[in-house]
Design an enzyme around this catalytic site. Structure first.
Site, short mmCIF file in Angstrom:
data_model
loop_
_atom_site.label_atom_id
_atom_site.label_comp_id
_atom_site.label_asym_id
_atom_site.label_seq_id
_atom_site.Cartn_x
_atom_site.Cartn_y
_atom_site.Cartn_z
N HIS A 121 0.82 -1.22 0.00
CA HIS A 121 0.00 0.00 0.00
C HIS A 121 0.85 1.27 0.00
O HIS A 121 0.35 2.34 -0.31
CB HIS A 121 -0.93 0.00 1.22
CG HIS A 121 -1.98 -1.06 1.13
ND1 HIS A 121 -3.28 -0.79 0.77
CD2 HIS A 121 -1.93 -2.41 1.29
CE1 HIS A 121 -3.98 -1.91 0.74
NE2 HIS A 121 -3.18 -2.91 1.06
N ASP A 139 3.24 9.49 -0.70
CA ASP A 139 2.11 8.66 -0.28
C ASP A 139 1.92 7.57 -1.32
O ASP A 139 2.02 7.84 -2.53
CB ASP A 139 0.83 9.53 -0.21
CG ASP A 139 -0.07 9.14 0.94
OD1 ASP A 139 -0.01 7.98 1.36
OD2 ASP A 139 -0.83 10.01 1.42
C1 GDG Z 1 -2.06 3.65 3.39
C2 GDG Z 1 -1.06 4.38 2.48
C3 GDG Z 1 -2.77 4.32 0.66
C4 GDG Z 1 -8.49 9.19 8.26
N1 GDG Z 1 -8.77 9.86 9.38
C5 GDG Z 1 -9.89 9.32 9.87
C6 GDG Z 1 -10.29 8.30 9.01
N2 GDG Z 1 -9.42 8.24 8.03
C7 GDG Z 1 -9.51 7.33 6.89
C8 GDG Z 1 -9.68 8.09 5.61
C9 GDG Z 1 -9.12 7.09 4.60
C10 GDG Z 1 -8.04 6.40 5.42
O1 GDG Z 1 -8.32 6.59 6.79
C11 GDG Z 1 -6.66 7.00 5.16
O2 GDG Z 1 -6.21 6.51 3.95
P1 GDG Z 1 -5.00 7.17 3.15
O3 GDG Z 1 -4.92 6.49 1.86
O4 GDG Z 1 -5.27 8.62 3.02
O5 GDG Z 1 -3.69 6.98 4.04
P2 GDG Z 1 -2.99 5.80 4.94
O6 GDG Z 1 -3.75 5.51 6.17
O7 GDG Z 1 -1.59 6.26 5.15
O8 GDG Z 1 -3.02 4.51 4.02
C12 GDG Z 1 -1.81 5.21 1.47
C13 GDG Z 1 -3.63 3.49 1.58
O9 GDG Z 1 -2.83 2.77 2.53
C14 GDG Z 1 -4.49 2.48 0.81
O10 GDG Z 1 -3.73 1.67 -0.02
O11 GDG Z 1 -3.62 5.14 -0.11
O12 GDG Z 1 -0.91 5.83 0.59
O13 GDG Z 1 -0.18 5.18 3.25
O14 GDG Z 1 -10.08 6.15 4.22
O15 GDG Z 1 -11.01 8.39 5.43
N3 GDG Z 1 -11.38 7.56 9.22
C15 GDG Z 1 -12.10 7.82 10.34
N4 GDG Z 1 -11.76 8.79 11.22
C16 GDG Z 1 -10.66 9.56 11.02
O16 GDG Z 1 -10.37 10.45 11.85
N5 GDG Z 1 -13.18 7.10 10.57
#
Ligand code: GDG
Length: 490
Positions: free
Chosen positions: A155, A358
């Site tokens: 990821h 990212d």
């Molecule tokens: C890894 C990779 C890749 C965030 N804050 C809250 C919350 N979130 C949710 C968001 C989103 C998820 O968490 C975050 O996803 P991201 O993709 O932005 O980032 P990572 O956690 O670092 O994910 C990344 C991903 O894996 C998938 O392959 O895209 O690059 O680093 O869904 O909405 N959800 C809740 N409360 C929060 O305060 N409920």
């Protein structure tokens, strides 16, 4: 139909409403479409002992989970996974802690997971392992005689070969990657970096077939950009009317939602916002930056540092520009319920996503999916997020260049409605086309093919060859079915 066995470090609780983290969200969405189960850590930490797996089924979803011991948590999770692999893969060698001892614990936890998973497997199962915590998983399963197709999806990004080679155990990591049938990455640039690394670390050879040979194994590497389920963020008839207006008088909200991680470029974002208020005083009292930054891996030193830095930056910007009736930055350091995200995105005029690096960034896609197509907000995004390849119609910025982010914010705030609508239409089309269903379908189907190539080594009459024939048939049936379903509403 073949069962899909998902294996990831952390298994999310299907009962819990508050879940942060992109990996959990992506796996959860996939398991909605497949039979099978999810194996991994339950998030609990025991002082010591020998953890045993337990199986739970909630609303048709089965998870098989076990706790980590305190030493596992410190050395396997916080240590090797998050203080060695995470920084190096994000090209932050300066933050990597190559302490001796972490690696043996990393392998030991993978061995234990493999030992507990192997007896649960059936010949038709397809095994899909996720993320950097579990690189050695396939090798350990193979040692136990598991011959099912095993795929790995990373990821996070792959750093350039020069960074990857700095890992003292880089050869062991490369050999372990070679035990998979298929490795999926987020972008083409990650694919190039991985091939480079395998070539330089263990003299991997790129074959005319496009596969790569690592010692005696041959594996496929492909780009499978992870997506969201846009329907989770869409508004039904009348739903949006219940929301507070996007603009309260002349006040626009700029939204940021990022785990509190040094890769997410949060200090740069805050500095750019402060600079914007300095350079464009006419926007004071007319904008608010609401930054949600749920806590993550707080016991790792680099995370404590970033927390302190952000608190100080938010305090100094609010102190410098704030008024009795206007606070420039709302900085919220807690997890918000998933059910609230859609409304928060929708009521924000600008989505500000500026990671230094990212893998993909699901927040960017969620922001787009939540907008009103007739009056959408604008996404300002780092050109170093994997999502930038798929979303070229957002406002792309260099997250290291404060002046560039300042201009990105200005462009977004000043963008006329026609242009916002035109850009949003293209962005939404891409988010829909490359959704979570497309991601899992394409990976699953490539994995089945890769598994079949591997079965070429078995006699036609072996159990494994028969199981793979059944799997291939079920993939064909499933993909026809999914394509038909995906056409509805497009
Ligand atoms: C890894 C990779 C890749 C965030 N804050 C809250 C919350 N979130 C949710 C968001 C989103 C998820 O968490 C975050 O996803 P991201 O993709 O932005 O980032 P990572 O956690 O670092 O994910 C990344 C991903 O894996 C998938 O392959 O895209 O690059 O680093 O869904 O909405 N959800 C809740 N409360 C929060 O305060 N409920």
């Amino acid at each position: 139909m073949a069962r899909l066995v998902m294996v990831s470090n952390r298994v999310i609780d299907f009962n819990a409403a508050q879940q942060a983290g992109g990996v959990g969200v992506a796996i959860y969405n996939t398991l909605e479409q497949h039979s099978g189960f999810w194996f991994g850590w339950d998030g609990q930490i025991e002082e010591s002992g020998s953890p045993e797996p337990k199986s739970i089924t909630v609303g048709g979803h089965t998870t098989v989970t076990e706790p980590l011991t305190e030493p596992d948590y410190n050395d396997y999770y916080l240590g090797y996974s998050n203080s060695v692999l995470w920084p190096v893969f994000h090209n932050r060698l300066d933050l990597a802690q190559f302490e001796a001892g972490y690696y043996s614990s990393y392998v030991a936890v993978n061995q234990r997971f493999a030992r507990h998973l192997a007896p649960l497997l059936q010949p038709d199962d397809v095994i899909w392992v996720h993320d950097y915590h579990l690189v050695p998983m396939a090798l350990e399963l193979r040692k136990l005689g598991v011959e099912n197709p095993i795929g790995f999806f990373l990821h996070i990004p792959i750093g350039p070969a020069q960074a990857m080679l700095a890992i003292p155990e880089n050869k062991e990591i490369a050999r372990a990657l070679g035990a998979y049938d298929l490795i999926g990455l987020q972008t083409q640039s990650d694919v190039r970096n991985l091939i480079d690394f395998l070539q330089q670390s263990v003299a991997g050879r790129l074959l005319p077939s496009g596969r790569i040979r690592v010692f005696e194994a041959e594996l496929d590497i492909g780009c499978f950009p992870v997506g969201i389920d846009p329907n989770d963020f869409a508004f039904g008839p009348g739903e949006a009317e219940a929301l507070p207006p996007t603009e309260t008088g002349d006040l626009h909200q700029i939204i940021g939602i990022d785990r509190l991680d040094y890769t997410k470029g949060l200090p740069q974002k805050f500095r750019a916002y402060g600079k914007f208020l300095e350079e464009y005083p006419e926007y004071r009292r007319r904008i608010v930056l609401s930054q949600f930054a749920p806590p993550t891996r707080e016991s790792v030193e680099a995370y404590a540092d970033i927390k302190a830095e952000l608190e100080s930056l938010a305090g100094s910007i609010n102190g410098r520009y704030g008024e009795l009736d206007w606070v420039p930055i709302n900085y919220i350091h807690r997890t918000i319920p998933r059910s609230e995200l859609r409304d928060i995105y929708r009521t924000s005029r600008v989505g500000l996503v500026t990671p230094l690096k990212d893998g993909m960034n699901l927040v960017a896609k969620e922001y787009i999916a939540s907008q009103d197509p007739k009056d959408p907000g604008v996404l300002v995004m780092s050109k170093f997020a994997g999502a930038a390849d798929q979303l070229p119609d957002c406002v792309l910025v260099n997250p290291y260049d404060i002046a560039d982010i300042v201009q990105g914010i200005r462009i977004a705030l000043e963008m006329p409605r026609d242009e916002r609508c035109a850009r949003h239409e293209k962005l939404l089309r891409n988010v829909r086309k490359s959704d979570s269903n497309a991601w899992s379908r394409s990976f699953f189907s490539e994995l089945a093919k890769a598994g079949q190539r591997r079965a070429g080594r078995f006699s036609k009459s072996s159990d494994m060859a028969k199981a793979l024939e059944r799997l291939q048939a079920s993939v064909k049936k499933n993909s026809t079915h999914s394509r038909a379903a995906a056409n509805v509403g497009t």
